[in-house]
Design an enzyme around this catalytic site. Sequence first.
Site, mmCIF file in Angstrom:
data_model
loop_
_atom_site.group_PDB
_atom_site.id
_atom_site.type_symbol
_atom_site.label_atom_id
_atom_site.label_comp_id
_atom_site.label_asym_id
_atom_site.label_seq_id
_atom_site.Cartn_x
_atom_site.Cartn_y
_atom_site.Cartn_z
ATOM 1 N N ARG A 1 13.862 -49.848 -2.783
ATOM 2 C CA ARG A 1 12.765 -49.022 -3.301
ATOM 3 C C ARG A 1 13.268 -47.623 -3.680
ATOM 4 N NH1 ARG A 1 8.191 -51.536 -0.284
ATOM 5 N NH2 ARG A 1 6.774 -49.905 -0.903
ATOM 6 N N ALA B 1 21.062 -41.768 2.989
ATOM 7 C CA ALA B 1 20.803 -42.977 3.789
ATOM 8 C C ALA B 1 20.823 -42.632 5.269
ATOM 9 C CB ALA B 1 21.829 -44.043 3.436
ATOM 10 N N ARG B 2 21.938 -42.848 5.910
ATOM 11 C CA ARG B 2 22.159 -42.442 7.298
ATOM 12 C C ARG B 2 23.606 -41.969 7.386
ATOM 13 N NH1 ARG B 2 17.464 -42.478 7.721
ATOM 14 N NH2 ARG B 2 16.129 -43.615 9.179
ATOM 15 N N ASP C 1 22.332 -35.373 2.956
ATOM 16 C CA ASP C 1 21.057 -35.101 3.612
ATOM 17 C C ASP C 1 21.086 -35.615 5.046
ATOM 18 O OD1 ASP C 1 18.292 -34.195 3.598
ATOM 19 O OD2 ASP C 1 17.733 -36.316 3.666
ATOM 20 N N GLU D 1 22.752 -35.765 14.375
ATOM 21 C CA GLU D 1 21.750 -34.812 13.871
ATOM 22 C C GLU D 1 21.005 -34.188 15.023
ATOM 23 O OE1 GLU D 1 19.354 -36.816 10.916
ATOM 24 O OE2 GLU D 1 21.085 -37.229 9.678
ATOM 25 N N HIS E 1 18.311 -33.524 6.592
ATOM 26 C CA HIS E 1 17.524 -34.768 6.660
ATOM 27 C C HIS E 1 16.061 -34.502 6.258
ATOM 28 C CE1 HIS E 1 17.482 -39.019 8.595
ATOM 29 N NE2 HIS E 1 16.579 -38.938 7.623
ATOM 30 N N GLY F 1 15.148 -35.287 3.080
ATOM 31 C CA GLY F 1 14.970 -36.069 1.856
ATOM 32 C C GLY F 1 13.616 -36.752 1.770
HETATM 33 C C1 GLV Z 1 14.033 -41.281 6.910
HETATM 34 O O1 GLV Z 1 15.187 -41.109 7.065
HETATM 35 C C2 GLV Z 1 13.372 -42.546 7.075
HETATM 36 O O2 GLV Z 1 14.008 -43.513 7.517
HETATM 37 O O3 GLV Z 1 12.174 -42.614 6.774
#
Ligand code: GLV
Length: 321
Positions: free
Chosen positions: A157, A238-239, A263, A268, A287, A289
């Site tokens: 998505r 992403a991560r 991001d 973290e 983070h 985003g």
């Molecule tokens: C953000 O990082 C999420 O997984 O929604």
Amino acid sequence: MLPPDDKLTLCFAHVAYRFAERYTQRGGKLAHFEVRSLEELEARIGEADVLLVSGMWRNHLAARAPRLKFIQSISAGVDQYDKDVLRGAGIRLASAQGANANAVSEHAMSLILAVTRRLAEARDNQQKRHWRGMIGDLTQREDELGGKTLLVVGIGRIGGRLARLAKAFDMKVVGLRQDPAKGSEGADEVHGMGELHAQLPRADIVALTCALTPETRGLMGSTEFAAMKPGATLVNVARGAVCDEAALVSALASGQVGQAALDVTAEEPLAGASPLWAMPNVFITPHTGGETRAYEGNVLDLLEANLPRLRAGEALVNQVV
Ligand code: GLV
């Protein structure tokens, strides 16, 4: 299963989001309470039948939640939940996939633009009241995106919307996903994740938009950074754990990875001692985003779609467990 509506309590667990306020504004009728810290959640999770939570979740909470039947994740990613623990405790889980797809894809596009147009440097110079001159060195000069190749790793998505945004900038977009038969999501080409090594050398920009799973943990390590086009850009929305961070630091220090816009980081908040903070070719956002003023409403839409499905024993929207 779920108790009847008049006996059902929702718990909204997030440090900042205003779920209770938004739920009431939307006419939500179920009993609910909001917690803002792990300590509060630990103290009150026993009162909840349904929990909305994301980064505050810890797997030990399942044992303290005898009434809990359903977690509507506030996050799209569900890597923080131990699915076996949830299954063992009879707790169902749905992700918030889609809730932040616009925000994260727009953030990724912003990072790509920021790096390409050197916006971070401009802001740094502004703070120093420094009017930078034009740059002769082509490796340092601003650039344009038309004709450049963007590799989207994990085109779902978020990655799909990023692909469509990038097409508006006349980029060539190549997507990778577990099952390419699911479609290209607007990219010019789509391949299986197994094609990563073959596709990396083509990309001027590599954007990580995949979920963190056992398959994607450490996906980008020294071999992958070495396979990138020298001086190419890495964007990670992403991560952090999708990258081997030590390998990324080395690749950025040598210039093999020209710049990274991150991001997310492995740990973290990013530790003060991390070399990433001070690297001139790294642009960091904390983070954020997925942040959007629409967030609460998007997740409440999912909750309201899922409660009747739970009662009817139907598959959930974004079902995970
Ligand atoms: C953000 O990082 C999420 O997984 O929604």
